[in-house]
Scaffold this motif. Structure first.
Motif, PDB file in Angstrom:
ATOM      1  N   UNK A 218      39.346  81.783   6.877  1.00 14.83           N
ATOM      2  CA  UNK A 218      38.072  81.502   6.033  1.00 14.83           C
ATOM      3  C   UNK A 218      37.374  80.026   6.422  1.00 14.83           C
ATOM      4  N   UNK A 219      36.405  79.652   6.814  1.00 14.07           N
ATOM      5  CA  UNK A 219      35.834  78.465   6.997  1.00 14.07           C
ATOM      6  C   UNK A 219      35.401  78.451   8.572  1.00 14.07           C
ATOM      7  N   UNK A 220      35.677  79.463   9.413  1.00 14.25           N
ATOM      8  CA  UNK A 220      35.303  79.137  10.878  1.00 14.25           C
ATOM      9  C   UNK A 220      33.832  79.151  11.165  1.00 14.25           C
ATOM     10  N   UNK A 221      33.346  78.579  12.245  1.00 19.42           N
ATOM     11  CA  UNK A 221      31.949  78.259  12.672  1.00 19.42           C
ATOM     12  C   UNK A 221      31.676  78.792  14.045  1.00 19.42           C
ATOM     13  N   UNK A 222      30.517  78.670  14.520  1.00 22.51           N
ATOM     14  CA  UNK A 222      30.178  78.803  15.629  1.00 22.51           C
ATOM     15  C   UNK A 222      30.852  77.900  16.651  1.00 22.51           C
ATOM     16  N   UNK A 223      31.432  78.447  17.739  1.00 25.03           N
ATOM     17  CA  UNK A 223      32.368  77.702  18.422  1.00 25.03           C
ATOM     18  C   UNK A 223      33.795  77.640  18.362  1.00 25.03           C
ATOM     19  N   UNK A 224      34.273  78.050  17.146  1.00 24.54           N
ATOM     20  CA  UNK A 224      35.584  78.306  17.028  1.00 24.54           C
ATOM     21  C   UNK A 224      36.215  79.545  17.779  1.00 24.54           C
ATOM     22  N   UNK A 225      37.494  79.495  18.155  1.00 26.60           N
ATOM     23  CA  UNK A 225      37.941  80.513  18.870  1.00 26.60           C
ATOM     24  C   UNK A 225      39.351  81.219  18.319  1.00 26.60           C
ATOM     25  N   UNK A 226      39.554  82.123  18.398  1.00 28.83           N
ATOM     26  CA  UNK A 226      41.042  82.645  17.891  1.00 28.83           C
ATOM     27  C   UNK A 226      41.739  83.105  19.215  1.00 28.83           C
ATOM     28  N   UNK A 227      42.890  82.729  19.451  1.00 29.43           N
ATOM     29  CA  UNK A 227      43.799  82.950  20.474  1.00 29.43           C
ATOM     30  C   UNK A 227      44.768  84.287  20.095  1.00 29.43           C
ATOM     31  N   UNK A 228      44.592  85.221  20.814  1.00 31.88           N
ATOM     32  CA  UNK A 228      45.530  86.257  20.583  1.00 31.88           C
ATOM     33  C   UNK A 228      46.519  86.504  21.850  1.00 31.88           C
ATOM     34  N   UNK A 229      47.779  85.798  21.581  1.00 31.91           N
ATOM     35  CA  UNK A 229      48.726  85.717  22.747  1.00 31.91           C
ATOM     36  C   UNK A 229      49.084  86.867  23.434  1.00 31.91           C
ATOM     37  N   UNK A 230      49.083  87.125  24.691  1.00 31.25           N
ATOM     38  CA  UNK A 230      49.508  88.317  25.564  1.00 31.25           C
ATOM     39  C   UNK A 230      48.641  89.630  25.151  1.00 31.25           C
ATOM     40  N   UNK A 231      47.372  89.459  24.911  1.00 26.08           N
ATOM     41  CA  UNK A 231      46.548  90.598  24.653  1.00 26.08           C
ATOM     42  C   UNK A 231      45.266  90.627  25.878  1.00 26.08           C
ATOM     43  N   UNK A 232      45.675  89.579  26.719  1.00 29.03           N
ATOM     44  CA  UNK A 232      44.975  89.730  27.797  1.00 29.03           C
ATOM     45  C   UNK A 232      45.156  90.461  28.899  1.00 29.03           C
ATOM     46  N   UNK A 233      44.765  90.418  30.161  1.00 28.24           N
ATOM     47  CA  UNK A 233      45.109  91.495  31.149  1.00 28.24           C
ATOM     48  C   UNK A 233      46.754  91.463  31.742  1.00 28.24           C
ATOM     49  N   UNK A 234      47.073  92.429  32.054  1.00 29.62           N
ATOM     50  CA  UNK A 234      48.405  92.509  32.465  1.00 29.62           C
ATOM     51  C   UNK A 234      48.515  91.956  33.799  1.00 29.62           C
ATOM     52  N   UNK A 235      49.718  91.318  34.219  1.00 26.50           N
ATOM     53  CA  UNK A 235      49.797  90.454  35.338  1.00 26.50           C
ATOM     54  C   UNK A 235      50.245  91.556  36.409  1.00 26.50           C
ATOM     55  N   UNK A 236      50.098  91.153  37.570  1.00 29.47           N
ATOM     56  CA  UNK A 236      50.566  91.874  38.772  1.00 29.47           C
ATOM     57  C   UNK A 236      52.182  92.303  38.796  1.00 29.47           C
ATOM     58  N   UNK A 237      52.437  93.164  39.416  1.00 34.22           N
ATOM     59  CA  UNK A 237      53.913  93.370  39.670  1.00 34.22           C
ATOM     60  C   UNK A 237      54.870  93.294  38.326  1.00 34.22           C
ATOM     61  N   UNK A 238      54.243  93.541  37.238  1.00 36.90           N
ATOM     62  CA  UNK A 238      55.175  93.251  36.290  1.00 36.90           C
ATOM     63  C   UNK A 238      55.276  92.113  35.419  1.00 36.90           C
ATOM     64  N   UNK A 239      54.229  91.172  36.060  1.00 39.61           N
ATOM     65  CA  UNK A 239      54.387  89.831  35.292  1.00 39.61           C
ATOM     66  C   UNK A 239      53.606  89.863  34.112  1.00 39.61           C
ATOM     67  N   UNK A 240      53.945  88.649  33.149  1.00 38.04           N
ATOM     68  CA  UNK A 240      53.163  88.605  31.943  1.00 38.04           C
ATOM     69  C   UNK A 240      51.639  88.718  31.633  1.00 38.04           C
ATOM     70  N   UNK A 241      51.375  89.145  30.604  1.00 39.44           N
ATOM     71  CA  UNK A 241      49.863  89.119  30.203  1.00 39.44           C
ATOM     72  C   UNK A 241      49.243  88.178  29.854  1.00 39.44           C
ATOM     73  N   UNK A 242      47.899  87.996  30.145  1.00 39.35           N
ATOM     74  CA  UNK A 242      47.353  86.683  29.842  1.00 39.35           C
ATOM     75  C   UNK A 242      47.013  86.811  28.236  1.00 39.35           C
ATOM     76  N   UNK A 243      46.152  86.007  27.816  1.00 40.60           N
ATOM     77  CA  UNK A 243      45.750  85.879  26.233  1.00 40.60           C
ATOM     78  C   UNK A 243      44.294  86.369  26.191  1.00 40.60           C
TER      79      UNK A 243
END
Length: 376
Positions: A218-243
């Motif tokens: 509750x209370x977010x406004x335009x410009x705020x962002x929420x980070x979901x750790x590890x839910x970005x693209x998977x890395x190459x050669x089994x490396x960790x995912x981005x956010x």
């Protein structure tokens, strides 16, 4: 055709620091990446320009050479002998050859963490104020579950590259100079795949649309962002995912305007109510509430309703609702109503009387002074 300036390609000035360069690259690479702009040749060419600019400007030695000599300082085809040259590699390898050992740690390319992603989420004002849980669909690259990200068919594994013997780089000599460059066979990985995985075709990852549940506080406004750790693209050669970063945009509301934690709205009131006073209902995000309007209220007056605004997502403090009253001039009058208004105006002393018009005296005095100053 002359090449585009690397700083212009990233939209930066020459004074940009390492953090600004990286930030600009991530933003543009995400925008023009071929996975997102399939079939768009112009976007693909722009991505290549951005990538080339970042590879130079993110390397302190290459950046120094480019700043001093321009494209000639980092052009792999300069010097007549072919092969990749840059000043950092040249001098590093020369002294490595003379004193033994080269630059420690080998040249194998390290597995890169996956790219961060951004998702733009539009919310209504009510959703932003109260918080909401929403499901989103995000196209991304995920690790191949059949080969566990290795790219090799199940039951096999990557083998050491026969060209660079697992080093990831090969050395080319040009007279006195020894120049290292990424291995053309394994592209710097240090290994090759003889029997690639059928699902990912040897890439170790493939494109898939993920469905995620996102909780917006509750209370977010335009410009705020929420980070979901590890839910970005998977890395190459089994490396960790981005956010994954969920960027919030709050849509315009038909009644309320928000400024920080306060809400503003305009409330129309009748001519008679503004003159005589009374009580009206005004809207809030929690329902209707009563507002007492004192007699002789002028248009534009603000009324503050404490605690009826937005609860801050950071401090927890709740803002106010500020109502601005707008006095409406009567319209669609019949003859009887017009006559009643004329009689009322006469009872006030006519148009020239200022007794019942608190703003008129100050306004006309100001007008008189303005013209007196012009003629003096």
């Amino acid at each position: 055709m002359s090449k585009q300036d690397f700083y212009e390609a990233l939209g930066l000035s020459k004074s940009a620091d390492e953090r600004e360069i990286k930030k600009a690259y991530k933003r543009l690479a995400m925008k023009y990446h071929p996975d997102r702009t399939k079939g768009d040749k112009a976007a693909e060419e722009k991505f290549k320009q951005v990538k080339e600019a970042y590879e130079v400007l993110s390397n302190p030695q290459k950046k120094a050479a480019y700043d001093q000599y321009g494209h000639a300082g980092v052009d792999p085809n300069r010097g007549g002998g072919g092969g990749a040259q840059d000043f950092g590699d040249v001098f590093g390898d020369v002294f490595g050859d003379i004193f033994g050992g080269g630059r420690g740690g080998g040249g194998r390319r390290q597995a890169q963490r996956g790219a961060d992603l951004r998702y733009n989420m539009e919310l209504t004002l009510e959703q932003a104020v109260r918080g909401v849980k929403q499901e989103i669909s995000v196209p991304t690259l995920v690790h191949c579950e059949q080969c566990n990200g290795s790219g090799a068919k199940k039951g096999s594994k990557p083998v050491s590259c026969g060209t660079c013997h697992g080093q990831g780089q090969v050395q080319m000599r040009q007279g006195f100079f020894a120049v290292q460059q990424a291995c053309p066979t394994c592209h710097g990985r240090g290994s090759t795949i003889k029997d690639p995985c059928h699902k990912c075709h040897g890439e170790g990852r493939y494109e898939r649309t993920k469905t995620l549940s996102v909780t917006i506080p509750p209370g977010v406004d335009t410009g705020d962002r929420i980070r979901l750790s590890g839910e970005g693209e998977a890395g190459e050669n089994g490396a960790g995912s981005g956010d994954l970063y969920v960027q919030v945009h709050v849509k315009d509301h038909p009644i309320f305007q928000r400024e920080q934690n306060n809400l503003y709205c305009e409330v129309p009131i009748s001519f008679s109510l503004s003159a005589l006073g009374g009580e009206i209902e005004v809207p809030t995000l929690d329902g209707r509430v009563s507002l007492k309007v004192p007699s002789e209220t002028q248009t534009g007056r603000m009324f503050r309703m404490r605690g009826k605004g937005v609860k801050s997502v950071r401090s927890g403090a709740t803002g106010d609702l500020i109502c601005k009253v707008i006095v409406e001039t009567p319209v669609n009058l019949n003859d009887e109503q017009r006559e009643m208004l004329r009689s009322l105006e006469e009872s006030f002393g006519g148009h020239s009387s200022k007794k019942h018009k608190p703003k008129s005296e100050g306004f006309f005095d100001g007008v008189k002074k303005f013209f007196d100053d012009l003629t003096s």
